[in-house]
Design a protein around this motif. Structure first.
Motif, PDB file in Angstrom:
ATOM      1  N   ASP A  13       0.828  -1.209   0.000  1.00 16.40           N
ATOM      2  CA  ASP A  13       0.000   0.000   0.000  1.00 16.40           C
ATOM      3  C   ASP A  13       0.863   1.259   0.000  1.00 16.40           C
ATOM      4  O   ASP A  13       0.565   2.227  -0.706  1.00 16.40           O
ATOM      5  CB  ASP A  13      -0.935   0.015   1.207  1.00 16.40           C
ATOM      6  N   HIS A  14       1.935   1.255   0.762  1.00 16.22           N
ATOM      7  CA  HIS A  14       2.828   2.412   0.804  1.00 16.22           C
ATOM      8  C   HIS A  14       3.526   2.623  -0.538  1.00 16.22           C
ATOM      9  O   HIS A  14       3.687   3.759  -0.988  1.00 16.22           O
ATOM     10  CB  HIS A  14       3.864   2.233   1.914  1.00 16.22           C
ATOM     11  N   ILE A  15       3.912   1.544  -1.198  1.00 14.14           N
ATOM     12  CA  ILE A  15       4.561   1.646  -2.504  1.00 14.14           C
ATOM     13  C   ILE A  15       3.578   2.149  -3.550  1.00 14.14           C
ATOM     14  O   ILE A  15       3.918   3.011  -4.374  1.00 14.14           O
ATOM     15  CB  ILE A  15       5.169   0.293  -2.901  1.00 14.14           C
ATOM     16  N   ILE A  16       2.348   1.664  -3.535  1.00 12.17           N
ATOM     17  CA  ILE A  16       1.340   2.100  -4.507  1.00 12.17           C
ATOM     18  C   ILE A  16       1.018   3.577  -4.332  1.00 12.17           C
ATOM     19  O   ILE A  16       0.831   4.298  -5.311  1.00 12.17           O
ATOM     20  CB  ILE A  16       0.087   1.208  -4.404  1.00 12.17           C
ATOM     21  N   VAL A  17       0.974   4.058  -3.101  1.00  9.09           N
ATOM     22  CA  VAL A  17       0.724   5.472  -2.846  1.00  9.09           C
ATOM     23  C   VAL A  17       1.895   6.326  -3.336  1.00  9.09           C
ATOM     24  O   VAL A  17       1.715   7.465  -3.743  1.00  9.09           O
ATOM     25  CB  VAL A  17       0.449   5.695  -1.340  1.00  9.09           C
ATOM     26  N   SER A  18       3.098   5.772  -3.345  1.00 11.46           N
ATOM     27  CA  SER A  18       4.297   6.519  -3.729  1.00 11.46           C
ATOM     28  C   SER A  18       4.517   6.588  -5.238  1.00 11.46           C
ATOM     29  O   SER A  18       5.331   7.389  -5.701  1.00 11.46           O
ATOM     30  CB  SER A  18       5.527   5.897  -3.080  1.00 11.46           C
ATOM     31  N   ILE A  19       3.838   5.777  -6.020  1.00  9.94           N
ATOM     32  CA  ILE A  19       4.073   5.722  -7.459  1.00  9.94           C
ATOM     33  C   ILE A  19       3.810   7.059  -8.168  1.00  9.94           C
ATOM     34  O   ILE A  19       4.560   7.404  -9.079  1.00  9.94           O
ATOM     35  CB  ILE A  19       3.274   4.563  -8.088  1.00  9.94           C
ATOM     36  N   PRO A  20       2.824   7.872  -7.803  1.00 10.68           N
ATOM     37  CA  PRO A  20       2.648   9.150  -8.510  1.00 10.68           C
ATOM     38  C   PRO A  20       3.833  10.105  -8.413  1.00 10.68           C
ATOM     39  O   PRO A  20       3.905  11.064  -9.183  1.00 10.68           O
ATOM     40  CB  PRO A  20       1.414   9.758  -7.842  1.00 10.68           C
ATOM     41  N   LEU A  21       4.785   9.852  -7.537  1.00 11.00           N
ATOM     42  CA  LEU A  21       5.977  10.690  -7.485  1.00 11.00           C
ATOM     43  C   LEU A  21       6.867  10.485  -8.706  1.00 11.00           C
ATOM     44  O   LEU A  21       7.764  11.287  -8.956  1.00 11.00           O
ATOM     45  CB  LEU A  21       6.771  10.407  -6.206  1.00 11.00           C
TER      46      LEU A  21
END
Length: 83
Positions: A13-21
């Motif tokens: 979940d943390h990685i998926i949230v970080s993808i828009p960066l």
């Protein structure tokens, strides 16, 4: 191993949230591939196609970079490896 298996969903979940960066970098990669495609196939018809695609890709990447605005909001991603 059991501790890792129980926390894998929160890690994902943390990685998926970080993808828009990665939007600026993705825009540059797509522009690079499209520029190569245009220089191989479309430059015969329109000589400035690869140049136009490159400029559009750079402007789109610049837009995503300023839209991200991570320098002022303090947003970080990938377990604070990207600020």
């Amino acid at each position: 191993m059991a501790a890792f298996a129980s926390s894998i969903s929160s890690i994902l979940d943390h990685i998926i949230v970080s993808i828009p960066l990665f939007q600026p970098e993705l825009a540059l990669m797509i522009a690079f591939v499209c520029s190569i495609f245009c220089s191989l196939f479309i430059d015969r018809i329109w000589k400035q196609s690869s140049f136009a695609i490159t400029i559009i890709g750079l402007l789109l990447s610049l837009y995503f970079l300023f839209d991200q605005n991570s320098l002022f909001t303090g947003e970080s991603g990938f377990f604070e490896m990207i600020n």
